[in-house]
Design an enzyme around this catalytic site. Structure first.
Site, PDB file in Angstrom:
ATOM      1  N   GLY A   1       0.834  -1.200   0.000  1.00 52.72           N
ATOM      2  CA  GLY A   1       0.000   0.000   0.000  1.00 52.72           C
ATOM      3  C   GLY A   1       0.865   1.244   0.000  1.00 52.72           C
ATOM      4  N   CYS A   2       0.278   2.352   0.345  1.00 53.61           N
ATOM      5  CA  CYS A   2       0.974   3.649   0.368  1.00 53.61           C
ATOM      6  C   CYS A   2       2.294   3.531   1.128  1.00 53.61           C
ATOM      7  CB  CYS A   2       0.067   4.692   1.018  1.00 53.61           C
ATOM      8  SG  CYS A   2       0.848   6.294   1.199  1.00 53.61           S
TER       9      CYS A   2
END
EC number: 1.8.4.11
Length: 163
Positions: A12-13
């Protein structure tokens, strides 16, 4: 220090992953960037096929690849395909970028442990991909949550160890 290793993961981020990993025992340095994509010199605005990932430099006398993966599976949801929190797309996939057969075997072992624990709603969909190159992200993305403590993140510790 001569005795350093690197690990490459995506979940993810990259801001949230970096922020949590930087404080883990044995982690010497973190850098966010792009892994596993189609173009040379990717940027935040142009990284087709690349995952937002993190390069971890660690001391193998104080931690291990297996412990890093244990923490990795505790701070992001590895059972969602191409999504973490509000972030959707292949840039936000869960992936382990392996550098050798030993890392592949450890990754497969830890994925089995996580699946067998049944703490997540679904099975682990984390991809095991060969490491090719790490492209550091732009300076404004490095240490983002250190500079902007209330910035966006979808990462947090969800469980204790799987090991």
């Amino acid at each position: 220090m001569e005795n350093q290793k690197k690990a490459y993961i995506a979940g993810g981020c990259f801001w949230g992953m970096e922020d949590l990993f930087r404080t883990q025992p044995g982690i010497l340095d973190t850098e966010v960037g792009y892994l596993g994509g189609e173009n040379e010199n990717p940027t935040y605005r142009n990284h087709p096929g690349h995952a937002e990932g993190i390069e971890l430099t660690y001391d193998p006398e104080k931690t291990s690849f297996k412990k890093i993966l244990d923490y990795f599976f505790r701070i992001h949801n590895p059972s969602t395909i191409n999504q973490q929190g509000n972030d959707i797309g292949s840039s936000y996939r869960s992936a382990i970028f392996i550098q050798n057969e030993e890392e592949k075997n450890i990754a497969e072992e830890v994925i089995k442990i996580v699946n067998d624990a049944r703490r997540w709603d679904g099975k682990v969909v984390t991809q095991i991909e060969p490491f090719t190159k790490f492209w550091p992200a732009e300076p404004e993305h490095q240490d983002y949550l250190k500079r902007i403590p209330n910035g966006y993140t979808c990462h947090f510790e969800r469980f204790g160890t799987f090991l």
